[in-house]
Design a protein around this motif. Structure first.
Motif, short mmCIF file in Angstrom:
data_model
loop_
_atom_site.label_atom_id
_atom_site.label_comp_id
_atom_site.label_asym_id
_atom_site.label_seq_id
_atom_site.Cartn_x
_atom_site.Cartn_y
_atom_site.Cartn_z
N CYS A 130 107.15 -0.58 48.37
CA CYS A 130 105.93 0.22 48.94
C CYS A 130 105.67 1.28 48.07
CB CYS A 130 106.56 0.76 50.35
SG CYS A 130 107.38 2.09 50.30
N VAL A 169 110.66 0.52 55.35
CA VAL A 169 109.78 -0.59 54.97
C VAL A 169 110.58 -1.81 55.14
CG1 VAL A 169 107.89 -1.49 53.78
CG2 VAL A 169 107.91 1.06 54.41
N CYS A 174 108.04 4.06 47.63
CA CYS A 174 109.18 3.90 46.75
C CYS A 174 108.97 3.69 45.35
CB CYS A 174 109.76 2.29 47.38
SG CYS A 174 111.07 2.60 48.70
N CYS A 183 114.67 3.54 52.72
CA CYS A 183 113.30 3.25 52.91
C CYS A 183 113.31 2.38 54.29
CB CYS A 183 112.72 2.54 51.85
SG CYS A 183 110.69 2.30 52.34
N ARG A 191 109.30 7.51 44.61
CA ARG A 191 110.74 7.69 44.79
C ARG A 191 111.49 7.29 43.40
NH1 ARG A 191 110.43 5.40 50.62
NH2 ARG A 191 110.28 7.17 51.81
N CYS A 200 110.93 -3.46 51.36
CA CYS A 200 112.02 -2.41 50.73
C CYS A 200 113.43 -2.63 50.86
CB CYS A 200 111.43 -1.08 50.80
SG CYS A 200 109.82 -0.65 50.02
#
Ligand SMILES: [Zn+2]
Ligand SMILES: [Zn+2]
Length: 440
Positions: A205, A224, A208, A222, A211, A227
């Protein structure tokens, strides 16, 4: 737990003020259980030398940005921050470790008692999506132990945690353990993770992507779905540990095994906060669904220095009280009904009834005092609803004779005794206790 129905008067009134979304009241059914959790904390943690610290709920925003890390979801999205009237940015604490460390430094404990052991309890605030057992105001019981790097402390805390869970009767929980490395080996792992993530960039995502640039470890928690699928095959930190971290973990495990503390290694366990080093752990509730952590913690050897203190290590854990209450048997903290009901029949009996109730309470008994002016039948029904076991009945006859009728509400029999209405506390209490069979 049954959700109580909204009072009809509130439902029809458009001006009704309700609680804020994600905030809720804790009703007596639950506070009773919470009190037992608190009492067990004082009792069990006390055996390990922990003493309670009370902390403010509001701290400077900077405290959390610096300690939790400004790339975490908590600091980026979930804090209740606001400008004070003088412009200072303040935050309702999202967790308590940062506050404990601040207090440890500010109060001088760091000098006076560098190996201080503190525990706390109280509300925390995070603006998360409300879900089962998760609220925006939630409550934690937690501990912090400072100034010790040796694995003995990690093992002590883990044994204490399992003893606490046993003490409160927590069911279906398990302890998961991992090491998240330290300043020596974590950078190596971080680069391995960055390389892994960069190779699978298309599946991650946008958060990320960011990140990966700033702090690749964050992709591991995460939320999501796509992910999470990628992360399932990511390298684990356990495979990157340096010799020091490996030896520390082995020593903790040996002590746990010596005391037969059950745990499972979870190499994917990474605590959501930046300051954790080496030992990390979670208590997982098997019946709690996807968001199943009852609590967790770990070692944070860099945090005290990061907040401007000396280079002192620390380790701690926090338990979510709402979630803990969900894995504690319902009968724990059951309602304790009043032992005695005092029932004034005539309005003239109110004064003597009030005196009786006060003296019974002074003697340590729980008393339900009913209003005057109803029939004996109505008063006894009221006493029955309150589940009282002994009733003192004060009608006109009793007032004239100067003594109360005492009724055993369990056996349904009157025991007229020469018990003066102005009998002292001790005499009243002894009479009641003899009727209750000594369990009041
Ligand atoms: Zn993601
Ligand atoms: Zn290491």
């Amino acid at each position: 737990m049954l959700k109580p129905a909204v009072h009809p008067a509130l439902m029809s009134n458009p001006d009704t003020i309700t609680a804020v979304k994600g905030f809720r009241d804790v009703l007596p059914d639950e506070t009773r259980r919470w009190r037992l959790l608190d009492e067990a904390a004082a009792r069990v943690f006390g055996r390990y030398g922990f003493e309670e610290i009370g902390l403010p709920i509001v701290e400077r925003t900077e405290l959390f940005a610096r300690s939790i890390g400004d790339t975490t979801d908590i600091v980026e999205k979930e804090m209740y921050s606001f400008a004070d009237r003088d412009g200072t940015s303040l935050t309702l604490r999202p967790e308590a470790t940062a506050g404990v460390v601040r207090a440890y430094l500010e109060s001088g404990l760091a000098q006076r008692d560098p190996t201080a052991r503190l525990y706390y309890r109280g509300p925390m605030f995070r603006r998360e999506r409300p879900q089962r057992g998760r609220y925006r105001q939630f409550h934690q019981i937690g501990v912090e132990a400072f100034g010790r790097e040796d694995p003995l402390v990690d093992a002590e805390l883990l044994v204490m945690l399992t003893r606490y869970l046993d003490d409160v009767g927590a069911r279906d929980t398990r302890l998961e353990l991992n090491s998240v490395g330290d300043a020596v080996c974590r950078p190596v792992y971080r680069e391995r993770l960055r390389a892994f993530g960069t190779a699978r960039l298309a599946e991650l995502c946008p958060d990320c992507h960011r990140r990966l640039e700033r702090n690749p470890l964050r992709i591991l928690d995460c939320k999501v779905e796509s992910c999470r699928r990628v992360v399932a095959s990511a390298p684990v930190v356990l495979d990157s540990l340096c010799d020091g971290c490996r030896a520390h973990l082995d020593a903790v495990r040996a002590l746990l095994e010596q005391e037969s503390v059950p745990y499972t290694m979870n190499p994917r366990l990474v605590r959501g906060l930046d300051y954790y080093t080496r030992t990390a752990f979670e208590v997982v509730g098997a019946t709690l669904g996807a968001q199943n952590a009852v609590g967790g913690g770990g070692r944070y050897d860099g945090l005290v220095a990061a907040l401007g203190g000396p280079d002192v290590s620390g380790i701690g854990f926090a338990l979510g009280v709402e979630r803990l209450a969900m894995v504690v048997p319902a009968e724990v903290g059951a309602e304790i009904p009043p032992a005695v009901a005092v029932l004034p029949l005539a309005p003239e009996a109110v004064g003597p009834a009030f005196g009786l109730a006060t003296r019974l309470r002074d003697a340590g008994l729980s008393v339900a005092l009913e209003p005057a002016g109803r029939s004996v039948k109505a008063l006894l029904r009221a006493a029955d609803r309150r589940r009282a076991r002994v009733a003192f009945i004060l009608g006109e006859d009793e007032l004239r004779a100067g003594r109360a009728t005492i009724r055993d509400l369990v056996r349904h029999e009157d025991r007229r005794q020469a018990l003066a209405l102005d009998a002292p506390s001790a005499v009243l209490a002894e009479t009641v206790r003899s009727m209750l069979g000594g369990d009041a």
